[in-house]
Scaffold this motif. Structure first.
Motif, PDB file in Angstrom:
ATOM      1  N   LEU A   1      -8.994   7.895   2.659  1.00 11.99           N
ATOM      2  CA  LEU A   1      -8.435   7.582   1.346  1.00 11.99           C
ATOM      3  C   LEU A   1      -7.746   8.805   0.739  1.00 11.99           C
ATOM      4  O   LEU A   1      -6.661   8.690   0.159  1.00 11.99           O
ATOM      5  CB  LEU A   1      -9.541   7.078   0.414  1.00 11.99           C
TER       6      LEU A   1
ATOM      7  N   ASP B   1      -5.171   8.006  -2.100  1.00 17.05           N
ATOM      8  CA  ASP B   1      -5.893   6.980  -2.862  1.00 17.05           C
ATOM      9  C   ASP B   1      -7.073   7.670  -3.548  1.00 17.05           C
ATOM     10  O   ASP B   1      -8.248   7.468  -3.204  1.00 17.05           O
ATOM     11  CB  ASP B   1      -6.374   5.870  -1.922  1.00 17.05           C
TER      12      ASP B   1
ATOM     13  N   ARG C   1      -8.326   7.661  -6.660  1.00 15.38           N
ATOM     14  CA  ARG C   1      -9.251   6.960  -7.549  1.00 15.38           C
ATOM     15  C   ARG C   1     -10.400   6.354  -6.754  1.00 15.38           C
ATOM     16  O   ARG C   1     -11.580   6.525  -7.100  1.00 15.38           O
ATOM     17  CB  ARG C   1      -8.508   5.867  -8.320  1.00 15.38           C
ATOM     18  N   ASN C   2     -10.085   5.645  -5.669  1.00 14.52           N
ATOM     19  CA  ASN C   2     -11.142   5.054  -4.850  1.00 14.52           C
ATOM     20  C   ASN C   2     -11.965   6.121  -4.150  1.00 14.52           C
ATOM     21  O   ASN C   2     -13.182   5.978  -3.986  1.00 14.52           O
ATOM     22  CB  ASN C   2     -10.546   4.091  -3.820  1.00 14.52           C
TER      23      ASN C   2
ATOM     24  N   THR D   1     -14.525   7.446  -6.580  1.00 17.28           N
ATOM     25  CA  THR D   1     -15.628   6.495  -6.762  1.00 17.28           C
ATOM     26  C   THR D   1     -16.617   6.578  -5.611  1.00 17.28           C
ATOM     27  O   THR D   1     -17.841   6.614  -5.823  1.00 17.28           O
ATOM     28  CB  THR D   1     -15.069   5.067  -6.871  1.00 17.28           C
TER      29      THR D   1
ATOM     30  N   ARG E   1      -1.591   6.150  -4.158  1.00 19.07           N
ATOM     31  CA  ARG E   1      -1.638   5.616  -2.799  1.00 19.07           C
ATOM     32  C   ARG E   1      -0.257   5.638  -2.142  1.00 19.07           C
ATOM     33  O   ARG E   1       0.688   5.005  -2.618  1.00 19.07           O
ATOM     34  CB  ARG E   1      -2.163   4.179  -2.828  1.00 19.07           C
TER      35      ARG E   1
END
Length: 526
Positions: free
Chosen positions: A199, A204, A206-207, A210, A306
């Motif tokens: 990711l 990516d 943000r993911n 998390t 992304r």
């Protein structure tokens, strides 16, 4: 401690308790405490048991003291030459010592000695990962794909194959393997960590953030997650880039002495996706008619999401270079192979410095490029650029290149590159070098040697050579060439420094010049 309180510190039972405590401390990932206790064990007239020495060796390795660990493992192997765990530990130790060939030999022999299916699979997997660590990713891929074919329901094999794909640049294929691994067994930590790496590689963020929070909650004390925590901590720091160079020439067409300094200072990431930055660009060159100087200050915003990177900047020059400029750059990762990029700059730094000195010119630039990356060892690229100068000159530039890794060894690489350049200009008799058309074709080879590696501290040196041919309108084609030598220091995982010297033999209007260039690049997270 209770035995000591009772005055029984010198008993056999107390000695056994200390032995067991060395092992317990190692198992609790407290290697420094384990080594301190081991080195302070009182002499009892009896040899320290092997299981204690082995725990101490493991602790030395965890403390990044592989020489001490190696000596203890070899001592133990003299008494237990067929011990599986000792041989495996020695394999990892030689990798930490940057002795990959010895490590390969140990793990290959260990794999060949196994008759039990689970151990056969485990050692074959480790042998495949060893090739990946040695950057022989093609071999590692072949080995892992064969293993996955024979054991398709093994989640760890899918995770490890995912890492090989990730290191080859196939980010989506890697993510697919990490997902397969977790679908078979959701709690495979290596697959969860690999998913985060994949990711991050495609921005990516943000993911990734998390999932990092989930990992920290689920595995607060697991040492396997320490590299992830460390790299994410560094990702969220300030960053400083400095590129500096000075060039000396025996000719006068493009300047007899040049100085260039390009500095960028980035903030910490804001709201995951953004960084603000300050930009300072300075260039100076000496010509027969005087010294040209160009200085520009800018501020901007970087955005990463992304598959996308975008940068916008507003700049202003000093003195005769005053004038507000706006620039935007972007790139899009379309899939595991294609990347497209483009830029527009209303006040480009690429306007010739001699033209700025003599005619006070400036200009704007627009361009686009595409890269097809087969894998880490092969890539193709092409680009188009248009420059419009305030003196009415329009310059069109087209480039193309092909890259191929020719030799891959644990401590040596040889890369080849084929480059094509062509340009055209609409103005005649400019005060700067400005042929109506020109073109060059060159082949370059870059040798890279790994001199030393001590965990995150790495020292490389490189020697490059290039040969080609250059032609410009009104003049015959002539051979050109160059030579460069550089050092790269990765002083730790936050600071990198590269410096070198380059010699080139270009042609201007049919006349050779010799250029000698010194350069330094620094990148620092803090």
């Amino acid at each position: 401690a209770r035995l000591a309180q009772r005055g029984e510190n010198d008993t056999a039972l107390a000695q056994r308790a200390r032995y067991d405590l060395v092992v317990a401390l190692r198992l609790r990932e407290r290697p420094q405490d384990a080594v301190q206790l081991y080195e302070g064990l009182p002499a009892s007239g009896e040899a320290i048991p092997d299981y204690v020495t082995q725990a101490a060796a493991d602790a030395y390795l965890a403390m990044r003291q592989p020489e001490r660990a190696r000596d203890l493992y070899l001592e133990l192997l003299e008494r237990r030459p067929d011990d599986f765990q000792l041989r495996l530990a020695l394999f990892y130790t030689y990798f930490d010592l940057n002795q990959q060939e010895r490590a390969y030999a140990i793990i290959d022999e260990l794999a060949a000695d196994q008759t039990e299916p689970d151990l056969q699979l485990r050692t074959a997997s480790i042998a495949a990962m060893a090739r990946a660590w040695g950057e022989d990713l093609g071999d590692a891929q072949t080995r892992y794909e064969t293993l996955v074919g024979t054991a398709p329901n093994n989640p760890r094999l899918h995770a490890e194959l995912g890492y090989v794909y990730l290191w080859r640049g196939w980010l989506r294929r890697a993510h697919e393997q990490f997902s397969v691994s977790q679908s078979i067994e959701p709690e495979v930590l290596s697959a969860r960590l690999g998913e985060i790496d994949a990711l991050r590689a495609v921005n990516d963020l943000r993911n990734a953030d998390t999932l990092i929070a989930e990992i920290n909650d689920d595995y607060p004390d697991d040492v396997q997650t320490n590299p992830l925590r460390r790299s994410w901590e560094i990702h969220n720091q300030h960053e400083l880039w400095i590129q500096a160079s000075t060039t000396y020439s025996n000719g006068t067409r493009v300047g007899s002495r040049d100085l260039e300094l390009d500095t960028r200072l980035y903030s910490k990431p804001q709201r995951i996706h953004y960084r603000v930055f300050a930009h300072d660009y300075f260039a100076q060159s000496t010509f027969p008619e005087g010294k040209g100087t160009y200085h520009r200050l800018g501020a901007g915003l970087e955005y990463r999401a992304r598959d996308v990177e975008l940068t916008g900047e507003i700049s202003e020059g000093s003195r005769r270079d005053a004038g507000l400029g706006a620039a935007v750059r972007g790139s899009w990762l379309a899939d595991d192979h294609w990347r497209f990029s483009g830029h527009y700059d209303s006040y480009t730094n690429e306007a010739p410095l001699r033209g700025r000195l003599n005619e006070d010119i400036d200009g704007w630039s627009i361009g686009a490029g595409a890269e097809y990356r087969v894998h880490e060892s092969r890539a193709y690229a092409a680009g188009l650029q248009q420059l419009e100068f305030s003196d009415g000159n329009r310059r069109l530039i087209a480039t193309a290149s092909a890259f191929q890794r020719l030799i891959q060894r644990p401590r040596y690489k040889l890369d080849g590159r084929l480059g094509l350049y062509t340009s055209s200009n609409t103005r005649d008799n400019a005060s700067y070098y400005n042929p109506a058309s020109d073109a060059s074709l060159d082949v370059s080879l870059l040798n890279e040697w790994l001199v030393s590696r001590r965990y995150s501290r790495v020292f490389l040196h490189r020697l490059g050579v290039s040969l080609g041919v250059y032609t410009s309108s009104g003049y015959s084609s002539k051979p050109i060439g160059g030579l460069n030598y550089e050092h790269e220091w990765r002083l730790d995982d936050r600071l990198g420094l590269t410096y070198g010297v380059a010699f080139n033999r270009p042609v201007y209007d049919g006349v050779y010049e010799t250029h000698s260039r010194l350069y330094l690049n620094l990148r620092w997270r803090f």
